[in-house]
Design an enzyme around this catalytic site. Structure first.
Site, PDB file in Angstrom:
ATOM      1  N   HIS A   1      30.302  34.454  42.380  1.00  0.00           N
ATOM      2  CA  HIS A   1      31.634  35.020  42.189  1.00  0.00           C
ATOM      3  C   HIS A   1      32.567  34.620  43.331  1.00  0.00           C
ATOM      4  O   HIS A   1      33.764  34.427  43.127  1.00  0.00           O
ATOM      5  CB  HIS A   1      31.538  36.546  42.081  1.00  0.00           C
ATOM      6  CG  HIS A   1      32.836  37.191  41.691  1.00  0.00           C
ATOM      7  ND1 HIS A   1      33.515  36.855  40.527  1.00  0.00           N
ATOM      8  CD2 HIS A   1      33.600  38.131  42.305  1.00  0.00           C
ATOM      9  CE1 HIS A   1      34.634  37.570  40.444  1.00  0.00           C
ATOM     10  NE2 HIS A   1      34.717  38.345  41.508  1.00  0.00           N
TER      11      HIS A   1
ATOM     12  N   SER B   1      39.801  37.051  40.666  1.00  0.00           N
ATOM     13  CA  SER B   1      39.198  38.282  40.168  1.00  0.00           C
ATOM     14  C   SER B   1      40.289  39.335  39.892  1.00  0.00           C
ATOM     15  O   SER B   1      41.191  39.077  39.098  1.00  0.00           O
ATOM     16  CB  SER B   1      38.143  38.746  41.183  1.00  0.00           C
ATOM     17  OG  SER B   1      37.192  39.589  40.600  1.00  0.00           O
TER      18      SER B   1
END
Length: 260
Positions: free
Chosen positions: A235, A96
């Site tokens: 995620h 990320s």
């Protein structure tokens, strides 16, 4: 001496392997610390030593001010690690926010010192040269309500819920996340001199239930191979033990096949 202090501050190395052939430098996500990725040291083969980058404003650096922008983070990582990166081959893994930071560090190392990772592993992020990043820059951070952010962090996972229930810890987590987001808004990936800056292989990992990422741009950044893996989960798919086993095995194999 200053170099040593910089290393102590910036780098967590839980499993020291002075004879390792290669180092894997790990870059955590926004709001994140080093606890998970630093543990990868014991999962990778003996030929790889794992360094995890600790960002300012958290853990043993919680008394330091947060970074102001991406450039200052890139400069800190580069100046502290340069000697290590010059002495033996290295690979990068970022998740990320960490993917953006690691690609920015890689670009800086290549343009300024002619150094590049033997392999770039990125996770849960758009290609850094993609227009999909632009909406992030228009978020007004001061307008984000703590309740909304808490709910968002609970939804995406990655933060143990007991931490979000402790008011003091939650406040610090929300602040850390916002400050990292502020840094991300200053990110721009300008491959100034070089049309195709990298020659290393790039591997992109993502969670199948996460939002889709614009990954195509990675292929334009390297003359090496680009591969894409989708793993089960959202995620924070990489926190699932089975995915962690896949990631660490796959990363080990890629590094060992890099012909060091």
């Amino acid at each position: 001496f200053f170099f040593f202090l910089g290393m102590e501050k910036l780098i967590v190395c839980e499993h020291k392997r002075p004879n390792a052939l290669c180092r894997l430098i790990c870059f955590p996500w926004a709001g994140g610390g080093t606890s998970l990725l630093a543990q990868w040291g014991k999962r990778l083969s003996n030929s790889i030593e794992v360094f995890c980058v600790r960002y300012p404003g958290r853990e043993t650096r919680h008394n330091e001010p947060f970074a102001k922008d991406m450039t200052s983070m890139v400069n800190e990582v580069t100046s502290v690690l340069l000697k290590e990166l010059q002495e033996k081959p290295f690979a990068f893994f970022g998740h990320s926010f960490g993917s953006y930071l690691s690609s920015a560090v890689a670009l800086h190392l290549k343009e300024k010192y002619g150094l590049e990772p033997v392999h770039l592993f990125v996770s849960g992020a758009h290609a850094p040269n993609s227009e999909a990043i632009l909406p992030i820059k228009s978020i007004s951070i001061s307008d984000i309500k703590d309740e909304e952010l808490t709910e968002y962090l609970q939804t995406v996972g990655g933060t143990p819920s007991e931490l979000l229930h402790n008011e003091e810890i939650r406040k610090h987590l929300l602040l850390t996340f916002k400050e990292d987001l502020r840094v991300l808004q200053t990110f721009s990936f300008e491959k100034a001199e070089m049309d195709i800056p990298f020659s290393c292989d790039i591997t992109c990992f993502n969670g199948g239930d996460d939002k889709p990422y614009d990954l195509q741009g990675w292929q334009e950044l390297t003359s090496g191979d680009t591969s894409f893996y989708e793993l089960p989960g959202g995620h924070f798919y990489l926190l699932e033990p089975s995915n962690e086993i896949f990631l660490t095995k796959h990363i080990t194999r890629c590094i060992e096949n890099a012909g060091l």
